[in-house]
Design a protein around this motif. Sequence first.
Motif, PDB file in Angstrom:
ATOM      1  N   HIS A   3     -25.039   2.076  47.112  1.00  0.00           N
ATOM      2  CA  HIS A   3     -26.220   3.137  46.812  1.00  0.00           C
ATOM      3  C   HIS A   3     -27.131   2.491  45.934  1.00  0.00           C
ATOM      4  O   HIS A   3     -26.735   2.013  45.002  1.00  0.00           O
ATOM      5  CB  HIS A   3     -25.895   4.588  46.619  1.00  0.00           C
ATOM      6  N   PRO A   4     -28.571   2.772  45.987  1.00  0.00           N
ATOM      7  CA  PRO A   4     -29.585   2.228  45.006  1.00  0.00           C
ATOM      8  C   PRO A   4     -29.241   2.716  43.683  1.00  0.00           C
ATOM      9  O   PRO A   4     -29.494   1.945  42.716  1.00  0.00           O
ATOM     10  CB  PRO A   4     -30.836   2.665  45.557  1.00  0.00           C
ATOM     11  N   ASN A   5     -28.790   3.703  43.460  1.00  0.00           N
ATOM     12  CA  ASN A   5     -28.400   4.372  42.124  1.00  0.00           C
ATOM     13  C   ASN A   5     -27.181   3.634  41.486  1.00  0.00           C
ATOM     14  O   ASN A   5     -26.740   4.075  40.351  1.00  0.00           O
ATOM     15  CB  ASN A   5     -28.478   5.842  41.920  1.00  0.00           C
ATOM     16  N   ASP A   6     -26.426   2.713  42.154  1.00  0.00           N
ATOM     17  CA  ASP A   6     -25.334   1.981  41.553  1.00  0.00           C
ATOM     18  C   ASP A   6     -26.080   1.137  40.394  1.00  0.00           C
ATOM     19  O   ASP A   6     -25.283   0.721  39.421  1.00  0.00           O
ATOM     20  CB  ASP A   6     -24.641   1.290  42.626  1.00  0.00           C
ATOM     21  N   HIS A   7     -27.095   0.815  40.526  1.00  0.00           N
ATOM     22  CA  HIS A   7     -27.851   0.357  39.401  1.00  0.00           C
ATOM     23  C   HIS A   7     -28.768   1.200  38.869  1.00  0.00           C
ATOM     24  O   HIS A   7     -29.925   1.298  39.223  1.00  0.00           O
ATOM     25  CB  HIS A   7     -28.699  -0.879  40.023  1.00  0.00           C
ATOM     26  N   ASP A   8     -28.398   1.663  37.825  1.00  0.00           N
ATOM     27  CA  ASP A   8     -28.916   2.653  36.882  1.00  0.00           C
ATOM     28  C   ASP A   8     -30.109   1.985  36.047  1.00  0.00           C
ATOM     29  O   ASP A   8     -30.261   1.131  35.471  1.00  0.00           O
ATOM     30  CB  ASP A   8     -27.968   3.369  36.012  1.00  0.00           C
ATOM     31  N   THR A   9     -31.273   2.536  36.347  1.00  0.00           N
ATOM     32  CA  THR A   9     -32.483   2.214  35.636  1.00  0.00           C
ATOM     33  C   THR A   9     -33.162   3.505  35.064  1.00  0.00           C
ATOM     34  O   THR A   9     -34.423   3.240  34.616  1.00  0.00           O
ATOM     35  CB  THR A   9     -33.715   1.697  36.620  1.00  0.00           C
ATOM     36  N   SER A  10     -32.274   4.523  34.827  1.00  0.00           N
ATOM     37  CA  SER A  10     -33.022   5.770  34.285  1.00  0.00           C
ATOM     38  C   SER A  10     -33.638   5.538  32.637  1.00  0.00           C
ATOM     39  O   SER A  10     -34.560   6.104  32.486  1.00  0.00           O
ATOM     40  CB  SER A  10     -31.885   6.983  34.342  1.00  0.00           C
ATOM     41  N   GLU A  11     -32.759   4.709  32.137  1.00  0.00           N
ATOM     42  CA  GLU A  11     -33.355   4.561  30.604  1.00  0.00           C
ATOM     43  C   GLU A  11     -34.618   3.501  30.563  1.00  0.00           C
ATOM     44  O   GLU A  11     -35.570   3.841  29.844  1.00  0.00           O
ATOM     45  CB  GLU A  11     -32.120   3.782  29.886  1.00  0.00           C
ATOM     46  N   TYR A  12     -34.560   2.798  31.567  1.00  0.00           N
ATOM     47  CA  TYR A  12     -36.034   2.048  31.376  1.00  0.00           C
ATOM     48  C   TYR A  12     -37.070   2.987  32.039  1.00  0.00           C
ATOM     49  O   TYR A  12     -38.185   2.803  31.465  1.00  0.00           O
ATOM     50  CB  TYR A  12     -35.780   0.773  32.426  1.00  0.00           C
ATOM     51  N   LEU A  13     -36.833   3.812  33.118  1.00  0.00           N
ATOM     52  CA  LEU A  13     -37.924   4.937  33.400  1.00  0.00           C
ATOM     53  C   LEU A  13     -38.414   5.546  32.515  1.00  0.00           C
ATOM     54  O   LEU A  13     -39.469   5.926  31.922  1.00  0.00           O
ATOM     55  CB  LEU A  13     -37.254   5.545  34.380  1.00  0.00           C
ATOM     56  N   THR A  14     -37.386   6.133  31.657  1.00  0.00           N
ATOM     57  CA  THR A  14     -37.809   7.018  30.525  1.00  0.00           C
ATOM     58  C   THR A  14     -38.660   6.267  29.455  1.00  0.00           C
ATOM     59  O   THR A  14     -39.802   6.634  29.046  1.00  0.00           O
ATOM     60  CB  THR A  14     -36.546   7.555  29.764  1.00  0.00           C
ATOM     61  N   TYR A  15     -38.186   4.818  29.028  1.00  0.00           N
ATOM     62  CA  TYR A  15     -38.930   4.149  28.206  1.00  0.00           C
ATOM     63  C   TYR A  15     -40.243   3.978  28.590  1.00  0.00           C
ATOM     64  O   TYR A  15     -41.016   4.097  27.793  1.00  0.00           O
ATOM     65  CB  TYR A  15     -38.142   2.788  27.892  1.00  0.00           C
ATOM     66  N   TYR A  16     -40.482   3.610  29.854  1.00  0.00           N
ATOM     67  CA  TYR A  16     -41.690   3.126  30.205  1.00  0.00           C
ATOM     68  C   TYR A  16     -42.747   4.336  30.501  1.00  0.00           C
ATOM     69  O   TYR A  16     -44.016   4.095  30.312  1.00  0.00           O
ATOM     70  CB  TYR A  16     -41.876   2.038  31.453  1.00  0.00           C
ATOM     71  N   LYS A  17     -42.200   5.207  31.167  1.00  0.00           N
ATOM     72  CA  LYS A  17     -42.878   6.600  31.209  1.00  0.00           C
ATOM     73  C   LYS A  17     -43.687   6.935  29.701  1.00  0.00           C
ATOM     74  O   LYS A  17     -44.674   7.347  29.549  1.00  0.00           O
ATOM     75  CB  LYS A  17     -42.431   7.787  31.795  1.00  0.00           C
ATOM     76  N   GLU A  18     -42.722   6.836  28.642  1.00  0.00           N
ATOM     77  CA  GLU A  18     -42.996   7.372  27.246  1.00  0.00           C
ATOM     78  C   GLU A  18     -44.128   6.410  26.774  1.00  0.00           C
ATOM     79  O   GLU A  18     -45.295   6.851  26.268  1.00  0.00           O
ATOM     80  CB  GLU A  18     -41.907   7.561  26.305  1.00  0.00           C
ATOM     81  N   LYS A  19     -43.931   4.968  26.932  1.00  0.00           N
ATOM     82  CA  LYS A  19     -44.779   4.101  26.544  1.00  0.00           C
ATOM     83  C   LYS A  19     -46.239   3.879  27.258  1.00  0.00           C
ATOM     84  O   LYS A  19     -46.922   4.006  26.622  1.00  0.00           O
ATOM     85  CB  LYS A  19     -44.210   2.772  26.582  1.00  0.00           C
ATOM     86  N   LEU A  20     -45.858   4.188  28.525  1.00  0.00           N
ATOM     87  CA  LEU A  20     -47.233   3.678  29.395  1.00  0.00           C
ATOM     88  C   LEU A  20     -47.956   5.116  29.827  1.00  0.00           C
ATOM     89  O   LEU A  20     -49.248   5.067  29.912  1.00  0.00           O
ATOM     90  CB  LEU A  20     -47.079   3.150  30.689  1.00  0.00           C
ATOM     91  N   LEU A  21     -47.438   6.261  29.827  1.00  0.00           N
ATOM     92  CA  LEU A  21     -48.010   7.393  30.399  1.00  0.00           C
ATOM     93  C   LEU A  21     -48.037   8.531  29.347  1.00  0.00           C
ATOM     94  O   LEU A  21     -49.236   9.167  29.122  1.00  0.00           O
ATOM     95  CB  LEU A  21     -47.173   7.984  31.634  1.00  0.00           C
ATOM     96  N   THR A  22     -47.113   8.757  28.672  1.00  0.00           N
ATOM     97  CA  THR A  22     -46.915  10.018  27.847  1.00  0.00           C
ATOM     98  C   THR A  22     -47.721   9.855  26.657  1.00  0.00           C
ATOM     99  O   THR A  22     -48.545  10.830  26.348  1.00  0.00           O
ATOM    100  CB  THR A  22     -45.517  10.440  27.296  1.00  0.00           C
ATOM    101  N   ARG A  23     -47.909   8.666  25.767  1.00  0.00           N
ATOM    102  CA  ARG A  23     -48.367   8.508  24.847  1.00  0.00           C
ATOM    103  C   ARG A  23     -49.987   8.398  24.913  1.00  0.00           C
ATOM    104  O   ARG A  23     -50.433   8.030  25.952  1.00  0.00           O
ATOM    105  CB  ARG A  23     -48.086   7.008  23.953  1.00  0.00           C
TER     106      ARG A  23
END
Length: 322
Positions: A282-302
Motif C-alpha cells: 500500500h502506498p502509505n507503507d512509505h509514510d511521508t506525513s511529516e514531510y508533507l507537514t513540513y513543506y506545507k508549513e514552509k511553502l504555503l502557510t508562511r
Amino acid sequence: MNAPAIKSSVFAKFKTKNQVVVRDFSKKDLIPIRHLDFKFDAKELNDTFYLQSESASAFFEALSIFLTFGEDLVIETARYHRDFLTDPILKQRVTALIGQEAIHSKVHDEWNDILKPHDFPVTFYRFLARNVFDYGLLKLPQPMKLSMMAGIEHFTAVLAEYMMKNEYIFDLITDDDKTKAMWQWHMLEESEHKDIAYDVFQTLSGSYALRMSGFALATLVIFGGVSAGAVLIPFIRKPSNLIRPAYWKDAVRGTGLLFGPKEGVFGSTFGHILDYLRPDFHPNDHDTSEYLTYYKEKLLTRKDGLLARYLTKEIIPKVKAA
C-alpha cells in the motif's frame, strides 16, 4: 442496457471473486484543490535547473512535456471510475485528485511553452505523445487504464518522496524561483494524493495480475518514452553536443544523478519502486506525513512561503452522500 450497466459489465470482465479490498476511509484527510498562477517568463528560465546538469535536467523537461498527456489519462480514468464508488470520502478524494491533476496539466503546459524559445522540441514531442495516447493508451480497456493510473501514481509518489527527502536539490536553484516552486508544488501534491488511485483500484478490482500489468505499462512509459525523449533533447537543441567532450562528461554525471545506486533519483529508490510488487503493498507503507507537514508549513502557510506568492485560490470539494 443503460450506461452504468454497460460500465459494470465491462469492468466485471476484469474482476476476480474475493479480490476487492474494503477499506475504511472515514479517517482520511480531505484533499484540497490549489490554483496557482506562476506567470512564467522564458527569459527567466534556468534550463539546467536540476543540479546544473544539462542531461539530468533534460529528463525533467521531457517528463514535463509528456506528463500533461499522462495527467489527462488520469483525469479521464478517475472520472469514469468515480461513478462506481460508494464511499463518500473516497469519492471526494477522487474529485480532488481530478482537480489537482487538471491544474498540474495546465501549469506544466504553460511551463512547456517557455521551453520553446530555448529550442526544446515541445511541439514535436506533443505530436508524438498525442498519437501514442489517442491511438494507444487511451483506447485501452478502462480496468487496464485504472491499473496503469495506479502504477503511474506510484512512480510519481516515489519521485516526490525522493525530492522531499533531498531538499538541497531545490535549495541550489537560486536563479529561477518559478521553476523551483512549480516542481516543489507538484511533488507536494503527488505525495498528498499518492494513495487515491491505488485505493480506487483496490476497491473496484484488487486483481494482482491486473495491477502488475498496469505497472509494467507505467514502467515502459516512464523509463522508455520519457527517458528516450530526455536523451534526445540535448542533441536536438544543440547538435554540437554530439562532439563536445564537456557534454559527454555532463551526460555521465547526469546518468549518475538519475540512476546512480547511492544518490540517483531512481537508482537509490529502486527498492521502493519494486515494493509495488508485494501483493500486500500500500502506498502509505512509505509514510511521508511529516514531510508533507513540513513543506506545507514552509511553502504555503508562511506569508513568505515560496508557493504562497503564487497561490490564487484553494478549495476543498464537498463530501456528498453516496
